[in-house]
Enzyme design. Structure first.
Site, PDB file in Angstrom:
ATOM      1  CB  CYS A  43      -0.915   0.041   1.217  1.00 26.16           C
ATOM      2  SG  CYS A  43      -1.876  -1.455   1.422  1.00 26.16           S
ATOM      3  CE1 TYR A 426     -18.618  20.440  19.626  1.00 29.72           C
ATOM      4  CE2 TYR A 426     -19.396  20.411  21.896  1.00 29.72           C
ATOM      5  CZ  TYR A 426     -19.050  21.114  20.754  1.00 29.72           C
ATOM      6  OH  TYR A 426     -19.146  22.483  20.743  1.00 29.72           O
TER       7      TYR A 426
END
Lengths: 449, 449
Positions: A43, A426
């Site tokens: 990869c 968050y």
């Protein structure tokens, strides 16, 4: 006792060999690798061609010496297994020193895949490459650096094609990208395809969609032109990246069953139809977590973890190889795309689902926080069960690891409603209050009601 | 029919009001907000002080006019609810025009939380601030820009303290950070705390751990010194950020039950002990997904989604508010930290688990890919059930959204072994082949065997 024998020394093979030896240090493990490299980062090849991975050796994850000396694995390079006798429990091996046989107690076939070579005219011209070995990566980078081509063609708009387009663009050459289908990155769906196409064009790539390549011409034995749909393009180098095919012939010739995909059929422990013979990695099927059916998605993680699990099973501790979700990510210049599960309605219907999909746009950070970038997500759910079926997403940051939350939902058969209530992280620099995945699930759930 | 009444116009209150009106447009919704702002981005305040959020108005997510005119919500600013009569189904309201009562059909208490004001000497000096309203954010930024203090003290090493230290450092001032405990960011555990501390020091923050602040002095009514553990520090401005406390008094005085945490006790639909009275957001408890017990984790997503769910329930479609996992993220200069679930062994044991933990280090991208940064993860699992209990992580990139995968595992009661087999995304620019979360689960599973 006869040794454990492994055919193929890349991710699946070396993971299995290493794991087995850790569990059973007193048993022998023989690995036959037909080439000279083992356990390499395929990869990473586009980034080596690009130059952002500078050294070739950086692609070699573990040196052969480490396997041999530190892990005590009998690794034999330049040894090609040419036949398996499943009754006699032995393989036939060709090496520089001749042909021999090797009996096995248990066998792992980890022969990988090869780049598909389409029947284009001129495939054998100099300057026409496929990308499925370290040697080809070396050759392509060398060609880019020594010949400084003015114009390069990439044939195929999948992962490899997109990553190679980026790699070539870094060398200040004109890059043509040819794709037969209406969109690049077909497994990521149309929404992602269109965003990536716009970005490729912004980055100067000459995109030729729905364009079938006929072949290549070159007067002096070296490629000079590419012919596609009756147009001719001047090109100094061509990279053909139209997918891979499993190296399943060795197994098939031994009477081992292949699946419908053409890859080697396996059970949940990686066992083939032959006793004591396993298969893993890019030559083998794996079970898809959403459909429960065999599928062929030749990717690195699947190979690594199946190899590891089979090493453990061969050592006596039966361990499933794990289901796949078809999770994948790709970077195209500054854009990240990712996908998991089933993302097109037709495939979902074929698998027996009643799919509903939504596409929403949100942002990678709180909208008021500097650097917030759009993220676009398509998510599929099943009307009957409310199950999450899959998602595809694209954006400039925070995409690949957001798809993992959806992958987790697939592995746990989570409903769209449940997903919409996950307590995700968050903070203004990293996400809106409702993560884009939550927003998508919320909207999709409304549509599924 | 009497209207729906909401006390408090921030995340939970306005989410509930908006959702209810979408479901039942013909019913009336009255929202009483004692201040002048609604639906504001409290989490953005440090970035406003820092200056990276330039405009104050960027923190106001939805203008009052939009709620009133477009969403048809009867929003009344500068109206403070001072009493609830749960028998009579009415609230008493004080406003600039006097005191009145308002009957309700159903009531949502969304009174939020307030910054804790410790009994330090000199808390009332000019230049000593807490950070829990937009006005204080305005005042602090104004003070930084007009007085250009040479030295600033932050008291408290939690989220707010860390984010404010970063904000102040941007203004080229000496920043002292005082924390009573041995480490900053206690809810993130020691491993994360230590990494963040090292980074804060690298960024020039003067860190004073295990240091109890006694108070502040100033001759002319303005803070000049901070006294802590018998040492005196010259400071021109102080920000006290030692946590928040739920505004639960209004509910308590009405006879509504509080939980052990001191916040309003609620059931899975956000109902309180009083009929037709709901509570949500920073004033209310929520159920923790790992322990199944009530907990108090006042964060933005919890408030938003509980408000929304309660709006739906009040409109007749009974909807659970959702469990919390205590998922949280924070950025400290260039470092990201995140946590979810139970991450310390003592808390896990108190909850009846037999915890085992591991800490591993991996990288944010493939090790050979440019820009790969270390990621450190601590993960807890339960020896009896093999369940994932929680994780904390820290690094320079790709942290917050990686914790989401673990949060998903918590919501679905996934075992450590199952998590180690999730098919997570991989591409060299975004992850190692085995995502750090997978590697951690794999190692932890080995330890749990």
């Amino acid at each position: 006792m006869d040794p454990i024998v492994v055919v193929g020394g890349d991710a699946a093979g070396m993971s299995a060999a290493s794991k087995f030896k850790r569990e059973q240090p007193d048993r022998d493990v023989v690995v036959f690798e037909k080439g000279e490299y083992v356990s390499y980062a395929a990869c990473g090849m586009p980034y080596y061609v690009k130059g952002s991975v500078e050294e070739f050796d950086d692609l070699l994850q573990v040196a052969p010496e480490e396997f041999i000396e530190e892990r005590d694995i009998d690794l034999r390079l330049h040894h090609e297994v040419v036949a398996i006798d499943t009754d006699a429990h032995e393989v036939t091996v060709e090496s520089p020193s001749g042909t021999s046989t090797q009996p096995y107690d248990q066998l792992l076939v980890a022969t990988g895949a090869r780049a598909i070579e389409p029947p284009f005219d001129g495939m054998d011209l100099d300057g026409v490459y496929t990308m499925h070995s370290l040697d080809s990566a070396k050759a392509v980078r060398n060609a880019m650096e020594t010949h400084e081509p003015e114009s390069v063609a990439v044939v195929g708009g999948g992962y490899v094609g997109i990553e190679m387009a980026e790699a070539f663009a870094e060398h200040d050459t004109v890059v043509h990208l040819f794709e037969m289908l209406p969109h690049v990155l077909a497994p990521f769906g149309e929404m992602v395809g269109e965003k990536v196409e716009a970005h490729l064009r912004d980055e100067g790539v000459e995109l030729h969609l729905e364009t079938a390549v006929d072949g290549f011409d070159g007067s002096g034995g070296h490629v000079e032109t590419l012919v596609a749909d009756e147009s001719t393009y001047d090109v100094d180098l061509v990279l053909v990246g139209v997918g891979v095919a499993p190296n399943a012939e060795l197994a098939a010739e031994a009477g081992i069953e292949l699946g419908e995909t053409g890859a080697i059929a396996t059970d949940e422990f990686g066992r083939t139809s032959a006793p004591d013979v396993f298969a893993a990695g890019d030559c083998a099927e794996a079970r898809h977590v959403v459909t429960g059916e065999p599928d062929y998605v030749p990717l690195a993680l699947t190979a690594n973890r199946a190899g590891r699990a089979i090493g453990q099973t061969m050592a006596g501790d039966e361990t499933p190889v794990g289901d796949i979700a078809g999770t994948a990510a790709v970077k195209a210049f500054d854009l990240e795309a990712a996908r998991t599960g089933i993302i097109d309605e037709e495939t979902a219907r074929e698998a027996g689902f009643d799919p509903v999909s939504v596409t929403i746009s949100s942002t990678s950070r709180a909208h008021y926080y500097p650097g917030a970038k759009p993220i676009h997500i398509t998510m599929l759910g099943d009307r009957d069960s409310n199950r999450v079926l899959g998602a595809a997403m694209v954006g400039h940051e925070g995409v690949a690891k957001r798809v993992d939350t959806v992958a987790a939902a697939l592995h746990t058969e989570t409903t769209v409603e449940e997903l919409s209530y996950f307590d995700l992280s968050y903070a203004p620099p990293v996400s809106p209050t409702w993560d884009p995945v939550l927003t998508t699930a919320k909207v999709l759930n409304g549509k599924l009601d």
